[in-house]
Design a protein around this motif. Structure first.
Motif, PDB file in Angstrom:
ATOM      1  N   LYS A 133      48.625  72.339 -11.985  1.00 50.82           N
ATOM      2  CA  LYS A 133      48.329  70.918 -10.941  1.00 50.82           C
ATOM      3  C   LYS A 133      47.528  69.893 -12.022  1.00 50.82           C
ATOM      4  N   LEU A 134      46.645  70.745 -12.966  1.00 51.12           N
ATOM      5  CA  LEU A 134      45.998  69.572 -13.757  1.00 51.12           C
ATOM      6  C   LEU A 134      47.123  68.893 -14.864  1.00 51.12           C
ATOM      7  N   VAL A 135      47.898  69.944 -15.100  1.00 47.30           N
ATOM      8  CA  VAL A 135      49.048  69.125 -15.867  1.00 47.30           C
ATOM      9  C   VAL A 135      49.738  68.034 -15.275  1.00 47.30           C
ATOM     10  N   VAL A 136      50.240  68.086 -13.987  1.00 46.33           N
ATOM     11  CA  VAL A 136      51.072  67.284 -13.280  1.00 46.33           C
ATOM     12  C   VAL A 136      50.227  66.063 -13.071  1.00 46.33           C
ATOM     13  N   LEU A 137      49.136  66.322 -12.815  1.00 44.71           N
ATOM     14  CA  LEU A 137      47.972  65.051 -12.436  1.00 44.71           C
ATOM     15  C   LEU A 137      47.671  64.377 -13.599  1.00 44.71           C
ATOM     16  N   CYS A 138      47.676  64.787 -14.703  1.00 48.07           N
ATOM     17  CA  CYS A 138      47.265  64.067 -16.047  1.00 48.07           C
ATOM     18  C   CYS A 138      48.364  63.391 -16.486  1.00 48.07           C
ATOM     19  N   ALA A 139      49.782  63.958 -16.197  1.00 52.77           N
ATOM     20  CA  ALA A 139      50.939  63.331 -16.572  1.00 52.77           C
ATOM     21  C   ALA A 139      51.151  62.177 -15.487  1.00 52.77           C
ATOM     22  N   ALA A 140      50.644  62.307 -14.326  1.00 57.06           N
ATOM     23  CA  ALA A 140      50.831  61.136 -13.440  1.00 57.06           C
ATOM     24  C   ALA A 140      49.807  59.948 -13.521  1.00 57.06           C
ATOM     25  N   ILE A 141      48.641  60.414 -14.076  1.00 58.27           N
ATOM     26  CA  ILE A 141      47.439  59.306 -14.371  1.00 58.27           C
ATOM     27  C   ILE A 141      48.267  58.567 -15.617  1.00 58.27           C
ATOM     28  N   ALA A 142      48.721  59.256 -16.477  1.00 58.12           N
ATOM     29  CA  ALA A 142      49.239  58.553 -17.661  1.00 58.12           C
ATOM     30  C   ALA A 142      50.316  57.378 -17.027  1.00 58.12           C
ATOM     31  N   GLY A 143      51.316  57.624 -16.347  1.00 54.48           N
ATOM     32  CA  GLY A 143      52.130  56.915 -15.865  1.00 54.48           C
ATOM     33  C   GLY A 143      51.576  55.925 -14.912  1.00 54.48           C
ATOM     34  N   GLY A 144      50.622  56.095 -14.047  1.00 55.58           N
ATOM     35  CA  GLY A 144      49.805  55.054 -13.071  1.00 55.58           C
ATOM     36  C   GLY A 144      49.258  54.247 -14.190  1.00 55.58           C
ATOM     37  N   LEU A 145      48.611  54.542 -15.376  1.00 53.19           N
ATOM     38  CA  LEU A 145      48.019  53.544 -16.347  1.00 53.19           C
ATOM     39  C   LEU A 145      48.983  52.661 -16.936  1.00 53.19           C
ATOM     40  N   ALA A 146      50.206  53.323 -17.530  1.00 51.56           N
ATOM     41  CA  ALA A 146      51.148  52.236 -17.951  1.00 51.56           C
ATOM     42  C   ALA A 146      51.614  51.546 -16.859  1.00 51.56           C
ATOM     43  N   GLY A 147      51.966  51.984 -15.711  1.00 51.23           N
ATOM     44  CA  GLY A 147      52.206  51.295 -14.624  1.00 51.23           C
ATOM     45  C   GLY A 147      51.432  50.035 -14.351  1.00 51.23           C
ATOM     46  N   LEU A 148      50.296  50.089 -14.326  1.00 50.54           N
ATOM     47  CA  LEU A 148      49.243  49.070 -14.342  1.00 50.54           C
ATOM     48  C   LEU A 148      49.604  47.947 -15.585  1.00 50.54           C
ATOM     49  N   ALA A 149      49.860  48.547 -16.877  1.00 46.82           N
ATOM     50  CA  ALA A 149      50.098  47.597 -17.838  1.00 46.82           C
ATOM     51  C   ALA A 149      51.388  46.671 -17.180  1.00 46.82           C
ATOM     52  N   GLY A 150      52.235  47.395 -16.691  1.00 48.94           N
ATOM     53  CA  GLY A 150      53.484  46.700 -16.311  1.00 48.94           C
ATOM     54  C   GLY A 150      53.191  45.696 -15.412  1.00 48.94           C
ATOM     55  N   PHE A 151      52.278  45.944 -14.222  1.00 47.70           N
ATOM     56  CA  PHE A 151      52.008  45.206 -13.279  1.00 47.70           C
ATOM     57  C   PHE A 151      51.475  43.735 -13.892  1.00 47.70           C
ATOM     58  N   PHE A 152      50.386  44.039 -14.749  1.00 47.04           N
ATOM     59  CA  PHE A 152      49.971  42.656 -15.490  1.00 47.04           C
ATOM     60  C   PHE A 152      51.067  41.892 -16.342  1.00 47.04           C
ATOM     61  N   GLU A 153      51.997  42.796 -16.809  1.00 46.74           N
ATOM     62  CA  GLU A 153      52.951  41.952 -17.559  1.00 46.74           C
ATOM     63  C   GLU A 153      53.475  40.910 -16.594  1.00 46.74           C
ATOM     64  N   VAL A 154      53.941  41.543 -15.363  1.00 47.21           N
ATOM     65  CA  VAL A 154      54.585  40.722 -14.369  1.00 47.21           C
ATOM     66  C   VAL A 154      53.675  39.722 -13.550  1.00 47.21           C
ATOM     67  N   ALA A 155      52.696  40.178 -13.329  1.00 45.74           N
ATOM     68  CA  ALA A 155      51.626  39.252 -12.293  1.00 45.74           C
ATOM     69  C   ALA A 155      50.948  38.371 -13.296  1.00 45.74           C
ATOM     70  N   ALA A 156      50.781  38.551 -14.667  1.00 43.00           N
ATOM     71  CA  ALA A 156      49.990  37.807 -15.384  1.00 43.00           C
ATOM     72  C   ALA A 156      50.618  37.079 -16.671  1.00 43.00           C
ATOM     73  N   VAL A 157      51.887  37.691 -17.011  1.00 41.57           N
ATOM     74  CA  VAL A 157      52.410  37.265 -17.988  1.00 41.57           C
ATOM     75  C   VAL A 157      53.791  36.321 -18.033  1.00 41.57           C
ATOM     76  N   HIS A 158      54.825  37.222 -17.334  1.00 44.97           N
ATOM     77  CA  HIS A 158      56.007  36.902 -17.044  1.00 44.97           C
ATOM     78  C   HIS A 158      56.120  36.005 -15.938  1.00 44.97           C
ATOM     79  N   GLY A 159      55.574  36.846 -14.616  1.00 46.21           N
ATOM     80  CA  GLY A 159      55.727  36.103 -13.380  1.00 46.21           C
ATOM     81  C   GLY A 159      57.090  36.709 -12.780  1.00 46.21           C
ATOM     82  N   GLN A 160      57.727  37.317 -13.326  1.00 43.55           N
ATOM     83  CA  GLN A 160      58.893  38.163 -12.949  1.00 43.55           C
ATOM     84  C   GLN A 160      59.247  39.486 -13.794  1.00 43.55           C
TER      85      GLN A 160
END
Lengths: 513, 368
Positions: free
Chosen positions: B255-282
């Motif tokens: 469970k911890l392995v899956v959770l850590c993997a998911a946290i990693a993706g969440g962080l990268a996803g957050l970076a993606g959010f900022f790229e859309v919402a703050a940099v490219h707008g799309q």
């Protein structure tokens, strides 16, 4: 060198004299002016505790290390061994503790590929004829056409020795040769080697820590202690008492804990346990065993007969394919809550590998049991480091763990101190069930005595102890009942007073239906 | 028996030697690796007839030379902090997940896709952005959480699966921006509908650096605390340090392995959010900018320490920011910065083997 050695001449056994052997690793003096005189045609035991320098000495002779000072003479002539290849050329061969055969190849194939000059294209017809001629001259035989994986441990050990003889190596070094054998197999192999030595065909240098083997098979003994020569002489003139003095020096060992009679109910019950290896083969089969309160049940067996798989299953490291574990009548799953509720603890073999995180600190390693409970863990899983350190400090003192500080990574500690830290973690509380596996493997005498006393103490306090050990002496010393595991089954269980070494040995060697 | 450390033995008498701590060891070795990389890269520049001095000078000017260039650096550092964390956190439990790029892209796509209907309905800005961020974190988390699950339940190597998933993510992005989600107005450069100026996250007051930097730094601090001071972090370190010991302690390692993997993706996803919402707008192809892969390098250089990721990400932000200047002034292609990055990665990996080799960094009494 050729695969078909000349017929064994009567006086082929060489003598070996190593003098002034010194080896320094950094600031550690591993060997200090050590002398070793092995007479031709004898079995010579090299005795010493773990870390006494036995392996270092042998590795210098074999060319794995270069000694900083000292000379090695073979039959009086100085030899310069710079690599194991040189050793092979000089006729010095070694049988290692662990097998070096290729399991998927047959004995014949193993013997041929071991040759330094194995040809690119092998004429099997010719090789087979040579090997058969060679086998015919040997005092013991191994089936040539069976894959090594299907041979018993004793046969493999013999094949390792045959391999060296086929390469015409007449000075044989055996590193703890009997650790993987049943007592009977050990007697057979050592007996045969002794006979060959006394016929003048080979000279044997045997690393060991078993007094029994020394007094039964060795002609001479050399004892090392802390990298220095502690004594040497004919085996007959040195009694067990004297040998152990030489080995451990003036260290006082903790006295054996007294076995108090405890009569309790069944605590741990293994009911029809089955498990498989990842490749689908069976690891153990229908294990049924009950352990009562205040009882040590020892599981004896030759290494690799399913004991380690059983320990893994009890520790949650391997899934069971069938069967249940009960503790006080309730089903037990190896999960954290259940460990806590049923007070199940464990001392696995090689603690640094199985019970510790090498890079985490001693204090953190000691907290593995308690980090997620008060007082260390508070609301939301926030950890207070002060109680963690305090508790560690206490246990480090109580269990005399030698560490520079509680914050030192545990990998920097010696084996005995790692084991003591784990003991502190697993035994300092209230223990109902204790699963122990080869707890003394690789430790010095003082640590061994300490750990065995602790296990007995836990038993006397009412713990149900399951002791899995490859060391029969350990089981005979500690267990109230002994169970023998062979080929993944337990077919023999007896109270310790109603059995003996021979009977147990016979069941260790028993093959399943 | 062979190959083990020399057996424990008598200790020779010696004066207490000078010893430095493991922290100094990290700094010395990492700095050494960086200098070696710089030296190798300098040889490369000399070989193609350019001045290394000029190059590093321009890196400095382009990255830190003025307030403008430093802000440019910070803007590029923001996603690197998050993708660096996305490598560092699963690394603590023993996973080598190199697919932050994929989770970033998927997170960005999720945020942009969600924004399209919401924005037209006129939701409040704060609510819209929160929903977009959650969608991005969730989508990214699922993306790499899947790789963690494959690892746990099927034994699939997570390095391979995350790398392949990164390619799939890019393909998924292109499919949507060129197909179902394409803004008909985006002629040359297929994109999703712009979320519009009003819905973009603003910049930090007085700068042109967006709030992603603050979010990244906060994530670093929070995760550092989680890893070092909570039972979750302790269990993760235990499981990563020795899975067998963790299982024997009854910890739910899978469970911890899956959770850590998911946290990693969440962080990268957050970076993606900022790229859309703050940099490219799309969402469009510009999202595939290699932040995920550079993040691996950042985490390596920071030795998976969340706090160290911040300065290292800024360093690499500067490198990226100076790429344009180097191109203009030296006539070197943009990719020359990537060559330097690659060189650093190689020397850094080689330097990994040096840890524990120098006695001066070991604690007193440890004479192995």
């Amino acid at each position: 060198m050729n695969a078909s050695p000349a017929p064994l001449a009567p006086t082929r056994a060489p003598s070996l004299h190593a003098t002034g052997m010194r080896k320094v690793f950094g600031e550690l003096v591993a060997l200090d002016d050590v002398e070793l005189h092995v007479r031709a045609g004898t079995v010579h035991a090299l005795l010493g505790e773990n870390g006494a320098g036995k392996s270092t000495l042998v590795k210098c002779i074999m060319g794995f290390y270069r000694q900083d000072a000292g000379t090695v003479r073979l039959d009086g002539e100085e030899v310069h061994v710079r690599s194991p290849k040189d050793a092979q050329a000089a006729g010095i061969g070694m049988v290692y503790q662990h097998f070096t055969l290729v399991p998927s190849l047959t004995a014949a194939e193993n013997l041929v590929v071991a040759r330094a000059d194995a040809p690119a294209i092998i004429d099997w017809g010719k090789e087979r004829a040579k090997l058969q001629a060679f086998m015919a001259r040997m005092p013991f035989r191994v089936p040539l056409d069976v894959p090594v994986a299907d041979l018993s441990a004793g046969e493999k050990q013999k094949l390792e020795i045959l391999k060296l003889l086929a390469l015409d190596q007449r000075f044989l070094i055996l590193d703890e040769p009997t650790s993987v054998l049943t007592p009977d197999e050990a007697d057979e192999v050592l007996g045969l080697l002794g006979r060959m030595a006394h016929e003048g065909q080979i000279t044997v240098l045997m690393i060991t820590h078993k007094f029994r083997e020394v007094s039964a098979y060795a002609d001479d003994v050399t004892v090392l202690r802390r990298g220095a020569l502690a004594g040497s002489g004919p085996a007959l003139s040195l009694g067990v008492e004297r040998l152990s003095r030489l080995m451990i020096g003036e260290t006082t060992l903790r006295a054996r804990a007294e076995r108090r009679p405890v009569d309790g109910d069944t605590v741990l019950e293994l009911a029809g346990l089955f498990a498989h290896h990842p490749d689908g083969s069976e690891a153990f089969h229908g294990i049924n065993l009950k352990v009562r309160e205040g009882e040590i049940v020892g599981i004896a067996g030759v290494s690799g007969n399913g004991q380690s798989a059983l320990v893994e299953a009890l520790a949650g490291q391997r899934p069971l394919s069938d069967g249940r574990i009960f503790i006080r009548g309730e089903p037990f799953e190896p999960k954290r809550d259940a460990y806590h509720r049923f007070k199940v603890f464990g001392l696995p073999e090689e603690p640094l590998k199985n019970a510790a995180v090498p890079r985490m600190s001693v204090a953190e390693n000691i907290a593995f049991r308690s980090f997620d409970r008060p007082p260390i863990s508070g609301a939301g899983g926030w950890m207070s480091l002060r109680p963690l350190r305090q508790r560690a400090q206490e246990l480090i003192e109580r269990y005399r763990v030698k560490t520079p500080s509680p914050d030192t990574p545990i990998e920097h500690l010696s084996g005995g101190n790692v084991q003591r830290a784990i003991l502190a973690r697993e035994l300092s509380g209230d223990v109902d069930v204790l699963v122990v596996a080869n707890p003394c493997f690789g430790l010095d005498f003082a640590s061994v005595a300490e750990i065995r006393a602790q296990i007995m103490d836990a038993r006397n306090r009412g713990a149900a102890v399951l002791l899995v050990s490859e060391d029969l002496d350990e089981i005979l010393e500690l267990a109230d009942r002994v169970a023998v595991m062979s080929e993944g089954r337990i077919d023999y269980v007896a109270p310790i007073g109603e059995t003996d070494r021979t009977t147990i040995g016979k069941h260790m060697a028993a093959h399943g239906p | 028996m062979l190959g083990t450390a020399p057996p424990g033995v008598a200790m020779a008498k010696a004066k207490a030697p000078l010893r430095l701590g493991p922290a100094v060891e990290v700094v010395v070795i990492v700095t050494g690796a960086l200098l070696t990389a710089a030296a190798i890269f300098s040889l490369f520049l000399l070989a193609i007839g350019h001045s290394p001095v000029r190059f590093f000078e321009l890196v400095y000017i382009g990255g830190f030379g003025s307030s403008f260039s430093f802000q440019n650096t910070l803007r590029r550092a923001a996603p690197l902090i998050l993708t660096g964390l996305a490598f560092a956190i699963p690394a603590r439990i023993g996973l080598t997940m190199i697919g932050a790029e994929g989770a970033l892209v998927i997170g960005a796509l999720a945020a942009a896709a969600l924004a399209v209907p919401i924005v037209t309905q006129g939701w409040p800005v704060a609510l819209t952005l929160t929903a977009m961020a959650l969608a991005a974190v969730f989508a990214g988390g699922l993306w790499t959480g899947f790789a963690g699950w494959l690892r746990h339940s099927r034994g699939v190597n997570e390095t391979i699966s995350t790398l392949l998933l990164a390619y799939i993510a890019t393909a998924v992005l292109f499919f949507f921006v060129e197909g179902p989600l394409r803004d008909p107005g985006s002629a040359n450069r297929p994109s999703t509908m712009p979320i519009g100026r009003d819905y973009m996250i603003g910049t930090l007051p007085g700068t042109n650096v967006h709030w992603g930097l603050v979010a990244g730094i906060l994530c670093c601090i929070v995760l550092w605390l989680v890893m070092s001071r909570t039972t979750f972090g302790f269990a993760v370190r235990l499981s990563g340090g020795n899975p067998r010991a963790a299982l024997a302690q009854g910890l739910p390692v899978g469970k911890l392995v899956v959770l850590c993997a998911a946290i990693a993706g969440g962080l990268a996803g957050l970076a993606g959010f900022f790229e859309v919402a703050a940099v490219h707008g799309q969402a469009n192809a510009a999202l595939v900018a290699g932040y995920g892969f550079t993040g691996i390098l950042v985490a390596f250089l920071a030795r998976q320490n969340p706090l160290a990721i911040i300065p290292v990400a800024i360093l690499f932000g500067a490198l990226a920011a100076s790429g344009g200047l180097i191109q203009r002034r030296m006539g070197l292609p943009d990719a020359s910065v990537l060559v330097l990055q690659g060189t650093i990665f190689v020397t850094l990996l080689a330097a990994e083997t040096l840890y524990g080799r120098f006695k001066i960094f070991r604690p007193r009494g440890d004479e192995r």
